[in-house]
Design an enzyme around this catalytic site. Structure first.
Site, PDB file in Angstrom:
ATOM      1  CE  LYS A   1      -3.897  -1.833   2.512  1.00 46.53           C
ATOM      2  NZ  LYS A   1      -5.013  -1.576   1.538  1.00 46.53           N
TER       3      LYS A   1
ATOM      4  NE  ARG B   1     -11.030  -9.749  -1.887  1.00 44.97           N
ATOM      5  CZ  ARG B   1     -11.506  -8.785  -2.638  1.00 44.97           C
ATOM      6  NH1 ARG B   1     -11.643  -9.045  -4.037  1.00 44.97           N
ATOM      7  NH2 ARG B   1     -11.321  -7.429  -2.446  1.00 44.97           N
TER       8      ARG B   1
END
Ligand code: BES
Ligand code: MN
Ligand code: ZN
Length: 499
Positions: A280, A354
């Site tokens: 990120k 996920r």
């Protein structure tokens, strides 16, 4: 926190602090009008002087008011009279609590409950009051050596009632609120703690502590070795880059019949999300310590359920680890076989939530869930779609989505039903595995849910994306404790204990 109800007139009530209100039009709340009359128009004079605006959330503290028996009276702006509903009521209570922060009052009595608040009852008005005062007094100072020590010593919360007959409803509301505040405080603490303190091991210890405090909760912690034996390769691929051990936390609460199927809550517990090799950007990355707020909210909700001894069965499953880059981290393009047997091409290591949730969901099938709800700070796309106001609700059952959404309205912790469908599923296609872990930028919150849906086959399942609602950025940076109220309300309604 102690609570009480009162039917005495505001001007007669001895108290450290009363909460009354004024609407934008200048109309006084029932109790403000009564005090105004008793004190020979003192509030009206202030209004004429221009000191009370009536704008929603504005407040003024009055002291030494003649002909009253309270040390302080907080007059809060209530906004437009026609629009005064649950959110406005809650905002007004919050503003009043803000105004008395740091005051040495031992109690507070809310007289705004005498107003006509649209679509609600004594139970909910009492609950919102106790929740509002409780959450308004939250302070996070554990990690400061210099403490401001501005704690307000409020030990009692009073609620004015129109009707003595509402007393039992009100006391149920206060009792439920007390548990919700405790659960939200716990969820906020876990969220606010940095990743070097709030590790997967710390979350596991928190769950074990709750099990020690409540004999109705049984907690089990699975190690990486146990997860390897279970073939949770998708979950384990996320923890590859860190030396901090991953955990799978399982908490079982049995308040219902032994054979009754549980509500299973699965919470994303990424204690820090750097993105992994798909790193990120630097600015704001500190906020990724909040990436375990799903876990915090389901653990908190479990605490509330146990405190309230709800007559239902609830199971919490928390997959928890860090997502860090290193020489041993998972690479973009790596393919893993999930516990379900489905293979996943990990095109972006930053779509890690996920990957841990899918194996936790597969594992949780062994509990034969009546419904399964996963809660996760899953996508930035959700924040773009709904902002910080609403939680996204996706489900393979419209009925379940509806009951979650209506619980959110009742608890004033709202969600919004978003779609699923084949079109979104198509976006996850992979040339090399059964599917990929990302589906492009468009509809990112929904494709994330579509990924999870592949692991919810045959279950009644809903997914809550709380990326926008679980914490605030900027000068008020901090965890919100959401969606604890929504989840607790859902369970209270399932248990049939709301009046
Ligand atoms: N934890 C983040 C989601 C997130 C981002 C929450 C910003 C709150 C604010 C999640 O793991 C993530 O990184 N998601 C990616 C998914 C993408 C790579 C498909 C995202 O949203 O950018
Ligand atoms: Mn991520
Ligand atoms: Zn994440």
């Amino acid at each position: 926190m102690d609570y009480f109800t009162t039917t005495s007139a505001a001007s007669r009530r001895a108290s450290g602090c009363l909460i009354v209100g004024i609407y934008e039009s200048g109309k006084l709340s029932v109790a403000a009008a009564e005090i105004d009359t008793a004190s020979g128009g003192a509030i009206t004079r202030l209004r004429k002087r221009g000191d009370l605006s009536g704008e929603l959330g504005e407040s003024r503290m009055l002291t030494f008011m003649e002909q009253t028996r309270a040390d302080r009276i907080v007059v809060v702006g209530l906004g437009r009279h026609e629009k005064f509903g649950v959110p406005e009521f809650r905002q007004a209570v919050a503003a009043a609590v803000h105004a008395i922060r740091g005051c040495k009052t031992q109690d507070v009595v809310n007289y705004l409950t005498l107003e006509d608040v649209k679509g609600t009852s004594a139970y909910y008005l009492t609950r919102y009051t106790v929740e509002g005062v409780g959450t308004g007094l939250y302070d996070f100072e554990q990690t400061k050596s210099i403490r401001r020590n501005i704690k307000t010593p409020i030990g009692k919360i009073g609620v004015a009632l129109k009707d003595r007959g509402d007393q039992s409803e009100a006391s149920t509301g206060a009792h439920h609120a007390d548990a919700i505040v405790f659960a939200m405080d716990l969820a906020k603490d876990l969220g606010n703690l940095p990743a070097n303190i709030c590790t997967p091991t710390y979350l596991a210890q928190t769950a074990e502590r709750l099990a020690r405090q409540h004999s109705s909760i049984k907690t089990q912690i699975l190690s990486e070795a146990a997860m390897k034996r279970l073939k949770m390769n998708s979950l384990l691929s996320v923890t590859n880059g860190t030396v901090e051990p991953a955990k799978l936390i399982v908490m079982q609460y049995k308040g219902g019949a032994a054979r009754e199927k549980p509500v299973v809550l699965v919470g994303k517990g990424i204690t820090f999300d750097t993105g992994g090799i798909s790193l990120k950007p630097g600015p704001g990355m500190d906020e990724m310590k909040y990436d375990m707020c799903g876990a915090a909210s389901v653990i908190g909700t479990m605490a509330a359920v146990a405190k309230l001894k709800l007559p239902i069965n609830v199971t919490v499953v928390v997959p928890t680890c860090e997502n860090l880059p290193s020489g041993t981290a998972t690479r973009p393009g790596d393919i893993v076989t999930s516990m379900s047997g489905q293979t996943i091409e990990i095109l972006n290591t930053d779509a890690e939530g996920r990957l841990i949730l899918c194996d936790a969901m597969t594992y949780a099938r062994r509990f034969k869930p009546a419904v399964m709800i996963d809660v996760a700070t899953l996508t930035g796309a959700c924040v773009i779609a709904l902002g910080h106001h609403l939680t996204a609700v996706m489900s393979n059952s419209d009925d379940l989505a509806r009951s979650i959404a209506s619980a959110g309205i009742a608890a004033d912790d709202r969600g919004w039903h978003m779609p699923l469908g084949d079109e979104y599923d198509q976006q996850l296609k992979s040339n090399f595995a059964d599917f990929a872990n990302i589906g492009g930028r468009e509809g990112g919150a929904i494709t994330a849910a579509a990924f999870l849906a592949k692991f919810a086959e045959g279950l009644t399942w809903a997914h809550l994306d709380i990326a926008g609602t679980a914490w605030r950025s900027g000068s008020k940076k901090g965890a919100t404790g959401r969606p604890v109220p929504m989840l607790t309300e859902f369970l209270l309604q399932r248990a049939g204990v709301t009046p």
